[in-house]
Scaffold this motif. Structure first.
Motif, PDB file in Angstrom:
ATOM      1  N   GLU A  68     -54.068  -0.107  24.718  1.00 37.05           N
ATOM      2  CA  GLU A  68     -55.458  -0.243  25.149  1.00 37.05           C
ATOM      3  C   GLU A  68     -56.321   0.777  24.421  1.00 37.05           C
ATOM      4  O   GLU A  68     -55.861   1.896  24.132  1.00 37.05           O
ATOM      5  N   TYR A  69     -57.557   0.397  24.149  1.00 40.84           N
ATOM      6  CA  TYR A  69     -58.499   1.324  23.515  1.00 40.84           C
ATOM      7  C   TYR A  69     -59.907   1.014  24.002  1.00 40.84           C
ATOM      8  O   TYR A  69     -60.181  -0.080  24.510  1.00 40.84           O
ATOM      9  N   GLU A  70     -60.780   1.985  23.862  1.00 41.68           N
ATOM     10  CA  GLU A  70     -62.173   1.826  24.283  1.00 41.68           C
ATOM     11  C   GLU A  70     -63.054   1.535  23.080  1.00 41.68           C
ATOM     12  O   GLU A  70     -62.930   2.182  22.032  1.00 41.68           O
ATOM     13  N   GLU A  71     -63.909   0.542  23.245  1.00 42.22           N
ATOM     14  CA  GLU A  71     -64.868   0.213  22.189  1.00 42.22           C
ATOM     15  C   GLU A  71     -66.162  -0.256  22.831  1.00 42.22           C
ATOM     16  O   GLU A  71     -66.168  -1.222  23.601  1.00 42.22           O
ATOM     17  N   ASN A  72     -67.218   0.463  22.509  1.00 44.21           N
ATOM     18  CA  ASN A  72     -68.538   0.151  23.067  1.00 44.21           C
ATOM     19  C   ASN A  72     -68.504   0.095  24.595  1.00 44.21           C
ATOM     20  O   ASN A  72     -69.099  -0.794  25.222  1.00 44.21           O
ATOM     21  N   GLY A  73     -67.786   1.035  25.176  1.00 44.76           N
ATOM     22  CA  GLY A  73     -67.715   1.131  26.618  1.00 44.76           C
ATOM     23  C   GLY A  73     -66.847   0.087  27.279  1.00 44.76           C
ATOM     24  O   GLY A  73     -66.811  -0.024  28.510  1.00 44.76           O
ATOM     25  N   GLU A  74     -66.097  -0.671  26.491  1.00 44.57           N
ATOM     26  CA  GLU A  74     -65.243  -1.738  27.016  1.00 44.57           C
ATOM     27  C   GLU A  74     -63.782  -1.464  26.677  1.00 44.57           C
ATOM     28  O   GLU A  74     -63.464  -1.036  25.569  1.00 44.57           O
ATOM     29  N   THR A  75     -62.892  -1.692  27.656  1.00 38.58           N
ATOM     30  CA  THR A  75     -61.460  -1.537  27.410  1.00 38.58           C
ATOM     31  C   THR A  75     -60.928  -2.799  26.751  1.00 38.58           C
ATOM     32  O   THR A  75     -61.079  -3.903  27.293  1.00 38.58           O
ATOM     33  N   LYS A  76     -60.314  -2.613  25.586  1.00 29.46           N
ATOM     34  CA  LYS A  76     -59.753  -3.744  24.853  1.00 29.46           C
ATOM     35  C   LYS A  76     -58.255  -3.532  24.636  1.00 29.46           C
ATOM     36  O   LYS A  76     -57.734  -2.432  24.807  1.00 29.46           O
ATOM     37  N   VAL A  77     -57.581  -4.609  24.261  1.00 27.45           N
ATOM     38  CA  VAL A  77     -56.120  -4.579  24.080  1.00 27.45           C
ATOM     39  C   VAL A  77     -55.770  -5.030  22.675  1.00 27.45           C
ATOM     40  O   VAL A  77     -56.383  -5.955  22.128  1.00 27.45           O
ATOM     41  N   GLU A  78     -54.770  -4.347  22.094  1.00 26.30           N
ATOM     42  CA  GLU A  78     -54.205  -4.789  20.823  1.00 26.30           C
ATOM     43  C   GLU A  78     -52.695  -4.626  20.891  1.00 26.30           C
ATOM     44  O   GLU A  78     -52.170  -3.858  21.704  1.00 26.30           O
ATOM     45  N   TYR A  79     -52.003  -5.357  20.025  1.00 25.03           N
ATOM     46  CA  TYR A  79     -50.543  -5.352  20.027  1.00 25.03           C
ATOM     47  C   TYR A  79     -50.020  -4.882  18.673  1.00 25.03           C
ATOM     48  O   TYR A  79     -50.625  -5.153  17.629  1.00 25.03           O
ATOM     49  N   ASN A  80     -48.880  -4.195  18.734  1.00 23.20           N
ATOM     50  CA  ASN A  80     -48.244  -3.679  17.528  1.00 23.20           C
ATOM     51  C   ASN A  80     -46.796  -4.169  17.501  1.00 23.20           C
ATOM     52  O   ASN A  80     -45.999  -3.829  18.382  1.00 23.20           O
ATOM     53  N   TYR A  81     -46.446  -4.963  16.490  1.00 25.51           N
ATOM     54  CA  TYR A  81     -45.109  -5.567  16.429  1.00 25.51           C
ATOM     55  C   TYR A  81     -44.223  -4.939  15.348  1.00 25.51           C
ATOM     56  O   TYR A  81     -43.178  -5.490  15.000  1.00 25.51           O
ATOM     57  N   THR A  82     -44.622  -3.786  14.847  1.00 29.66           N
ATOM     58  CA  THR A  82     -43.866  -3.144  13.765  1.00 29.66           C
ATOM     59  C   THR A  82     -42.409  -2.914  14.145  1.00 29.66           C
ATOM     60  O   THR A  82     -41.479  -3.281  13.414  1.00 29.66           O
ATOM     61  N   TYR A  83     -42.165  -2.302  15.309  1.00 26.70           N
ATOM     62  CA  TYR A  83     -40.802  -1.959  15.702  1.00 26.70           C
ATOM     63  C   TYR A  83     -40.012  -3.172  16.183  1.00 26.70           C
ATOM     64  O   TYR A  83     -38.839  -3.327  15.845  1.00 26.70           O
ATOM     65  N   ILE A  84     -40.656  -4.052  16.970  1.00 24.96           N
ATOM     66  CA  ILE A  84     -39.886  -5.194  17.463  1.00 24.96           C
ATOM     67  C   ILE A  84     -39.494  -6.109  16.317  1.00 24.96           C
ATOM     68  O   ILE A  84     -38.400  -6.696  16.323  1.00 24.96           O
ATOM     69  N   ASP A  85     -40.331  -6.228  15.296  1.00 25.78           N
ATOM     70  CA  ASP A  85     -39.946  -7.015  14.123  1.00 25.78           C
ATOM     71  C   ASP A  85     -38.751  -6.390  13.419  1.00 25.78           C
ATOM     72  O   ASP A  85     -37.818  -7.087  12.994  1.00 25.78           O
ATOM     73  N   ARG A  86     -38.792  -5.072  13.285  1.00 23.04           N
ATOM     74  CA  ARG A  86     -37.671  -4.385  12.618  1.00 23.04           C
ATOM     75  C   ARG A  86     -36.380  -4.567  13.410  1.00 23.04           C
ATOM     76  O   ARG A  86     -35.308  -4.792  12.835  1.00 23.04           O
ATOM     77  N   ILE A  87     -36.491  -4.488  14.729  1.00 24.26           N
ATOM     78  CA  ILE A  87     -35.319  -4.645  15.588  1.00 24.26           C
ATOM     79  C   ILE A  87     -34.747  -6.059  15.477  1.00 24.26           C
ATOM     80  O   ILE A  87     -33.544  -6.251  15.241  1.00 24.26           O
TER      81      ILE A  87
END
Length: 500
Positions: A68-87
């Protein structure tokens, strides 16, 4: 010494679901980023070859999918698949695919701070169920895009052991049912081909949970694709220092417990015949259960594997290797770890029980004999079987196997017992080095392989009689196959071995 006699009827057929290689367990998925883990898995896959692998921590912070991260006062979500892809890339390279256990909770998505294990997997419900299901579906979309349509065949299980308060906050049954429903419906709406199971319970109040889960699914109009549960077979352990000492439970009592789950499922018309998966099973349920390293573990599990398929479509041993951190980094080479393989790719006696059952499956699926101490299969040129001895009162068991035939046969036996395949004893005898050198590791490994013996048996009066010895806490794999002698011109074996 106890004598026994097995008379094999080649026309007999006994139901025997030998699904030994369907799935195997692992520690948290993040461990698949380490070298020793992959070496152990490569060895297990080369020797046995499991189809699926199941472990915790898919969504835990060390795999780092949810952010989760804040942008323009709004909580947003992003996903990171670097490790699960490697696994998963590493898994596929080794010929194994993930059995997707959905858990634990990413820290930023969690409703609380309760964690479990040394690596602090969060075991609280999501603070926002929509964000949870969005994360699950986004992962499935990503996996399908990366690995293709085969991903829809990868089994899915919702959470792990929610009936235990350490694994699910307060063991809140209704909250788990909500998690299952929201997750199940979201997955099926995305792609109904995915097979989704639960409730992944272990031990405590198992009958109550299974009944309540099925009643909930019936009431809500849900049809899980399979029922999942766990199966451990020891009494509550005694902790001494770093180690847990447990007494094995009676096998029949444990089989009866499994049968009770089958009966509960079949008591619902809507769910009768629904497959049951044991997504974890072993003897001790702790990663410092000293029995895991012993020959008695191998013999006890030989009996388990002969019957687990009676009421369960699949069963997954917990775990393939000793790279495991639930209660911290292991303190010593033989520390009672769950793995069938110790560090340095030292196969424990239990490894060979699984290897033998895989060899039995490769030999034939036509079972002609099964009892509490043996299972035998047949094909056109002979027989293969596994014998074990877990009777504490009998030091040695002699089994006479008789087959009606007039041919010559070759009997080959591979024996794992306390005398000939006992790396734990060698490690103990050289002083129990916690961190063995390379030379010590190779020495210990040399004591970790079955004793292979062979003999030629000629029929007498139309009967082939073979006598096989199974020592205390022993497991013996054998093949009895018709012999064809194809000597080269001038070669005389008897003359060779008697030549002076």
């Amino acid at each position: 010494m106890k004598m026994g006699k097995i008379t094999v009827d080649p026309n007999c057929r006994i139901k025997f679901n030998n699904n030994v290689d369907y799935c195997v367990g692992t520690g948290r998925l993040g461990l698949a980023l380490t070298e020793e883990y992959l070496k152990e898995l490569e060895f297990v896959q080369k020797m046995i070859g499991f189809s699926y692998i199941r472990g915790h921590g898919l969504f835990s912070d060390d795999v780092s999918i949810y952010h989760e991260y804040e942008e323009n006062g709004e909580t947003k979500v992003e996903y990171n698949y670097t490790y699960i892809d490697r696994i998963i890339d590493s898994y596929l390279k080794l010929g194994i695919r993930p059995y997707l256990e959905l858990g634990f909770m990413p820290g930023q998505l969690a409703s609380g701070t309760q964690t479990i294990f040394y690596w602090k997997g969060n075991t609280t419900p999501p603070k926002d169920y929509k964000k949870w299901t969005d994360m699950v579906i986004a992962l499935l979309v990503h996996l399908k895009k990366r690995y293709g349509e085969e991903v829809t065949s990868w089994p899915i299980e919702v959470w792990n052991e929610p009936n235990l308060p350490g694994f699910w906050y307060k063991a809140d049954m209704e909250e788990y049912f909500k998690l299952f429903k929201e997750t199940f419906l979201a997955i099926k709406e995305y792609d109904s081909r995915f097979k989704v199971g639960g409730p992944a319970i272990c031990g405590v109040n198992d009958a109550v949970w299974i009944k309540a889960f099925l009643s909930f699914c019936k009431r809500e109009g849900l049809r899980p694709d399979r029922i999942t549960r766990h199966h451990y077979t020891v009494e509550f352990p005694e902790r001494i220092g770093h180690y847990d000492y447990s007494k094995l439970e009676d096998s029949e009592m444990r089989f009866a417990n499994l049968k009770s789950t089958r009966d509960i499922v079949d008591s619902y018309d809507e769910f009768k015949g629904l497959p049951i998966h044991l997504t974890e099973f072993s003897t001790s349920y702790t990663p410092k259960g000293v029995i895991h390293d012993t020959n008695i573990n191998a013999a006890y599990l030989a009996r388990q594997l002969s019957r687990l398929g009676d009421d369960n479509e699949a069963y997954s041993y917990w775990t393939f290797g000793d790279v495991f951190e639930e209660q911290g980094v292991p303190d010593s080479l033989f520390h009672g770890g769950f793995g069938m393989v110790a560090a340095g790719n030292i196969p424990k006696p239990t490894f060979w029980t699984f290897y033998f059952y895989k060899q039995l499956k490769l030999f034939s699926d036509e079972c002609v004999y099964r009892d509490d101490n043996a299972v035998i299969v047949k094909k056109d040129n002979g027989y293969s079987g596994i014998l074990w001895n877990i009777d504490e009162e009998d030091e040695i068991r002699e089994l006479l196997m008789e087959v009606t035939d007039s041919s010559d046969y070759t009997l080959i036996t591979k024996t794992v017992d306390e005398n000939c395949c006992n790396p734990l004893k060698l490690w103990h005898d050289i002083g129990e080095p916690a961190y063995p050198t390379h030379a010590e590791t190779e020495l210990i490994k040399s004591a970790a392989w079955p004793l292979t013996e062979s003999t030629v048996i000629s029929a007498k009066d139309g009967v082939v009689s073979s006598q096989i010895t199974v020592n205390r806490n022993g497991v013996v794999y054998f093949t009895l196959t018709k012999r064809q002698l194809t000597s080269d011109r001038g070669y005389d074996y008897d003359k060779v071995v008697s030549y002076h």
